[in-house]
Scaffold this active site. Structure first.
Site, PDB file in Angstrom:
ATOM      1  N   SER A   1       9.022 -14.053  -6.100  1.00 53.45           N
ATOM      2  CA  SER A   1       9.192 -14.331  -4.650  1.00 53.45           C
ATOM      3  C   SER A   1       8.447 -14.757  -4.181  1.00 53.45           C
ATOM      4  CB  SER A   1       9.028 -12.496  -4.665  1.00 53.45           C
ATOM      5  OG  SER A   1       7.724 -12.058  -5.543  1.00 53.45           O
TER       6      SER A   1
ATOM      7  N   ASP B   1       0.710  -8.738   1.574  1.00 54.24           N
ATOM      8  CA  ASP B   1       1.556  -7.435   1.265  1.00 54.24           C
ATOM      9  C   ASP B   1       1.133  -7.430  -0.135  1.00 54.24           C
ATOM     10  OD1 ASP B   1       3.690  -8.669  -0.915  1.00 54.24           O
ATOM     11  OD2 ASP B   1       4.961  -8.359   0.598  1.00 54.24           O
TER      12      ASP B   1
ATOM     13  N   HIS C   1       1.747 -10.722  -2.689  1.00 52.21           N
ATOM     14  CA  HIS C   1       2.037 -11.939  -1.756  1.00 52.21           C
ATOM     15  C   HIS C   1       1.200 -12.130  -1.202  1.00 52.21           C
ATOM     16  CE1 HIS C   1       6.492  -9.792  -2.809  1.00 52.21           C
ATOM     17  NE2 HIS C   1       6.101 -11.249  -3.727  1.00 52.21           N
TER      18      HIS C   1
END
Length: 368
Positions: free
Chosen positions: A41, A331, A334
């Site tokens: 991610s 978040d 991240h």
């Protein structure tokens, strides 16, 4: 966490951010023919949007993308761009290469847009095939690139494809999910268990790099794993809200192992060149000197819920901060757009503290 960064680190980071912002504005010609991106991610620019199933990690909904052009969610786990986007801009591209899955089911002519690059990264994936569920593992990402390579060769010829790929940049950003998976299964591992896990992880990482080399990759740009034990999610698990040391210890072990493996490959594989960009060093610098680098919040996520906004992801119903450029974390796991911009600047044009044995710019410009 490690000891304090050298005093010169902060002004150098600020200068690099300004320098790379100016370079983006000038829109210089691309320094490499293409970028091919692999990982999780931290590098995903929307691959998982094209995967079926409810278990797939996704970010194609608000508040993600609130600071992206047109303020739309794209599948990036960020309020705006991620590190891959900024690296692409620094390299002279107008935008990141598209997700491979966004063109994989179209005509051969569209697939060979891969001549300008493609992004295979999939949120939730790891170095190991056992990491993640319903996502594109690193092994599968390499297989997808092999498919793309065949299409490129069919279109421009084998020799021309070899030339393009040998001059292109292959970016890898992965490993954190493997560490989280190991920790979830055993939060108090013994020294022997940690050593065995790290050795296996590095061995598999090395295999992926060798597979890419066999398919024509010659310039490998590796992004190491940041101190993930200090992300909002792990902090939310700690009774005192501190970093989780075992996660950071495993991260340091992986980073050192990958560093040694890449050095060994460069000595044994003809034409192999590499750079390791240290997101670990950048995040440590921000956490040590937040205000001097323009940050005010380095423990709580901008978007989320619960303790440190780290109990759940950034959903439409999550709490959202206003001053997003002052947050290290977007978040629970991240970085923000601002953090990614600073990290990319340091990795692309920085000193040996942030990228070694050469930085990403030097790797891109190497014509030997």
């Amino acid at each position: 966490m490690a000891t304090a960064s050298p005093a010169w680190i902060v002004p150098v980071l600020l200068a690099l951010a300004a320098l790379c912002a100016a370079a983006e504005a000038e829109a210089s010609p691309a320094k490499v023919p293409a970028m091919y991106v692999f990982g999780d991610s931290t590098a995903d620019v929307g691959s998982n949007n094209y995967l079926p199933g409810s278990a797939v990690p996704r970010a194609n909904f608000p508040h993600n993308g609130v600071d992206f052009p047109t303020s739309r969610p794209t599948g990036r786990f960020s309020n705006g761009y991620n590190g891959i986007d900024f690296l692409a801009l620094n390299m002279g591209f107008k935008r990141s290469p598209p997700p491979f899955l966004s063109v994989a089911n179209r005509t051969n002519r569209q697939i060979t847009r891969g001549l300008l690059g493609a992004n295979f990264a999939s949120a939730g994936s790891g170095v190991l095939d056992t990491t993640g569920d319903s996502i594109v593992s690193m092994s599968k990402q390499v297989e997808q690139f092999a498919t793309l390579r065949c299409n490129i060769s069919a279109r421009i010829g084998e020799e021309a494809a070899d030339t393009v790929l040998s001059r292109s940049l292959f970016v890898i950003s992965t490993g954190g999910n493997d560490i989280f998976a190991f920790f979830s299964a055993n939060s108090t591992p013994t020294a022997a268990q940690k050593q065995m896990f790290t050795s296996n992880l590095v061995s598999q990482y090395k295999n992926h790099v060798k597979a890419l080399f066999g398919l024509g990759a010659r310039k490998l740009a590796v992004i190491d794993v940041p101190p993930i034990g200090c992300c909002p999610y792990p902090r939310s698990l700690h009774p005192l809200g501190a970093c989780i040391d075992v996660l950071n210890e495993l991260t340091r072990g992986l980073n050192k192992g990958v560093k040694d493996a890449m050095h060994g490959l460069s000595a044994s594989l003809g034409g192999f060149k590499y750079s390791i960009g240290s997101s670990h060093a950048v995040v440590q610098s921000i956490m040590k000197h937040p205000q001097r680098l323009g940050f005010k919040e380095v423990t709580t996520a901008c978007c989320g819920s619960g303790k440190f906004n780290g109990k759940s992801g950034c959903t439409p119903n999550a709490t959202l901060c206003d001053n997003r450029h002052e947050y290290l974390f977007w978040d629970l796991l991240h970085p923000t757009h601002a953090t990614s911009k600073l990290a990319a600047a340091a990795i692309y044009n920085g000193s040996l503290h942030f990228a070694a044995p050469i930085n990403f710019r030097q790797l891109a410009e190497d014509q030997c």
